[in-house]
Write a protein that holds these residues in place. Structure first.
Motif, PDB file in Angstrom:
ATOM      1  N   THR A  15       0.635  -1.196  -0.070  1.00  0.00           N
ATOM      2  CA  THR A  15      -0.028   0.090   0.018  1.00  0.00           C
ATOM      3  C   THR A  15       0.640   1.144   0.218  1.00  0.00           C
ATOM      4  OG1 THR A  15      -0.108  -0.063   2.327  1.00  0.00           O
ATOM      5  CG2 THR A  15      -1.892  -0.977   1.102  1.00  0.00           C
ATOM      6  N   LYS A  16       2.119   1.018   0.245  1.00  0.00           N
ATOM      7  CA  LYS A  16       3.158   2.308   0.295  1.00  0.00           C
ATOM      8  C   LYS A  16       4.219   2.021  -0.639  1.00  0.00           C
ATOM      9  CE  LYS A  16       4.053   4.334   4.310  1.00  0.00           C
ATOM     10  NZ  LYS A  16       4.853   4.586   5.340  1.00  0.00           N
ATOM     11  N   LEU A  25       4.177   7.053  -2.254  1.00  0.00           N
ATOM     12  CA  LEU A  25       2.754   6.960  -3.101  1.00  0.00           C
ATOM     13  C   LEU A  25       2.038   5.926  -2.184  1.00  0.00           C
ATOM     14  CD1 LEU A  25       0.794   6.932  -5.497  1.00  0.00           C
ATOM     15  CD2 LEU A  25       1.953   5.332  -6.558  1.00  0.00           C
ATOM     16  N   ARG A  27      -1.190   4.261  -1.934  1.00  0.00           N
ATOM     17  CA  ARG A  27      -2.379   3.890  -2.555  1.00  0.00           C
ATOM     18  C   ARG A  27      -3.788   3.470  -1.913  1.00  0.00           C
ATOM     19  NH1 ARG A  27      -1.238   3.932  -8.163  1.00  0.00           N
ATOM     20  NH2 ARG A  27       0.573   2.971  -8.435  1.00  0.00           N
ATOM     21  N   ALA A  28      -4.876   4.200  -2.448  1.00  0.00           N
ATOM     22  CA  ALA A  28      -6.242   4.037  -1.786  1.00  0.00           C
ATOM     23  C   ALA A  28      -6.204   4.786  -0.484  1.00  0.00           C
ATOM     24  CB  ALA A  28      -6.634   2.627  -1.805  1.00  0.00           C
ATOM     25  N   ARG A  31      -9.682   6.759  -0.020  1.00  0.00           N
ATOM     26  CA  ARG A  31     -10.757   6.208  -0.910  1.00  0.00           C
ATOM     27  C   ARG A  31     -11.931   6.245   0.096  1.00  0.00           C
ATOM     28  NH1 ARG A  31      -9.690   0.818  -4.246  1.00  0.00           N
ATOM     29  NH2 ARG A  31      -7.863   2.264  -4.974  1.00  0.00           N
ATOM     30  N   ILE A 174      -2.115   6.506 -11.387  1.00  0.00           N
ATOM     31  CA  ILE A 174      -2.518   6.910 -10.237  1.00  0.00           C
ATOM     32  C   ILE A 174      -4.385   6.786 -10.309  1.00  0.00           C
ATOM     33  CG2 ILE A 174      -2.848   9.193  -8.623  1.00  0.00           C
ATOM     34  CD1 ILE A 174      -0.270   8.320  -8.984  1.00  0.00           C
ATOM     35  N   GLU A 175      -4.657   6.255  -9.278  1.00  0.00           N
ATOM     36  CA  GLU A 175      -6.251   5.802  -9.314  1.00  0.00           C
ATOM     37  C   GLU A 175      -6.840   6.585  -8.114  1.00  0.00           C
ATOM     38  OE1 GLU A 175      -7.369   3.538 -10.949  1.00  0.00           O
ATOM     39  OE2 GLU A 175      -5.696   2.460 -11.804  1.00  0.00           O
ATOM     40  N   ASP A 178      -5.533   7.865  -4.444  1.00  0.00           N
ATOM     41  CA  ASP A 178      -4.090   7.613  -4.145  1.00  0.00           C
ATOM     42  C   ASP A 178      -3.672   8.999  -3.623  1.00  0.00           C
ATOM     43  OD1 ASP A 178      -4.362   4.943  -4.945  1.00  0.00           O
ATOM     44  OD2 ASP A 178      -3.414   5.167  -6.999  1.00  0.00           O
TER      45      ASP A 178
END
Length: 220
Positions: A15-16, A25, A27-28, A31, A174-175, A178
């Motif tokens: 996740t990182k 970065l 991630r999520a 979210r 990139i989602e 993020d």
């Protein structure tokens, strides 16, 4: 060793990720908070609407922008600068809402930069085809604080460069949800966003929203 090789490193967990020295970065990371964040953005827009600014060379940016916080980033034919008032409304930029401030601080801490207290948040709205050319965030004047960049809505390809514009940037997808954090040796890296592909997101529709939190030096 090529100069850019000094920046890249491997992710430490799912996740990182650490795509460069001084860059994280997450991630999520936000979210689950996205709806609350988007509501805060809509409130900013109601007071300081999105607009496509003109750069000093006369080109109109494809990305629409607004700001929240004590300082807002603006550009026109006279140059780039931070202001305390929205040039279009003549009123102070909207106050940074608590969910935005909390997210910026927690993301910065997770990215390795404790005690970050942003006083400016540039909000970018990307329509399909909009892009951001390679640039450095350097109008803040004090580079001891990181940049925190939050992505909502349509995915994007983030262009992560180095300290030299001439070096080919790394392309990172990139989602929604993020968060990118960069500072320290990476604070002045060149970065940008490739043209946004067509799509639809349940929260933001045909747009990508990006929040970029900064700490602007207070003059005087």
């Amino acid at each position: 060793m090529h100069s850019s090789d000094k920046l890249w490193s491997e992710p430490i967990d799912p996740t990182k990720e650490h795509p460069a020295e001084g860059v994280a970065l997450l991630r999520a990371f936000c979210r689950e908070q996205a709806a609350t964040l988007y509501e805060a953005i809509r409130n900013v827009e109601a007071h300081s609407p999105f607009r496509q600014m003109v750069v000093p060379g006369g080109h109109t940016m494809s990305v629409a922008m607004t700001n929240t916080g004590t300082f807002g980033w603006t550009t026109d034919r006279t140059g780039y600068r931070y202001t305390t008032d929205d040039p279009e409304t003549g009123s102070p930029w909207p106050i940074m809402a608590a969910p935005l401030l909390s997210l910026a601080r927690s993301a910065a801490a997770e990215g390795g930069f404790a005690d970050f207290l942003p006083n400016s948040c540039l909000i970018n709205r990307y329509s399909v085809g909009a892009r951001l050319s390679l640039h450095q965030d350097k109008n803040e004047q004090d580079y001891t604080h990181p940049i925190v960049s939050v992505s909502l809505g349509l995915p994007a390809t983030f262009l992560l460069g180095t300290l030299r514009r001439t070096e080919t940037p790394r392309r990172i997808r990139i989602e929604h949800g993020d968060v990118l954090v960069w500072g320290g040796p990476a604070r002045l890296i060149f970065h940008g966003v490739a043209p946004i592909a067509a799509g639809h997101h349940p929260l933001t529709g045909a747009f990508r929203i990006n929040l970029t939190f900064r700490r602007v030096a207070v003059s005087g």
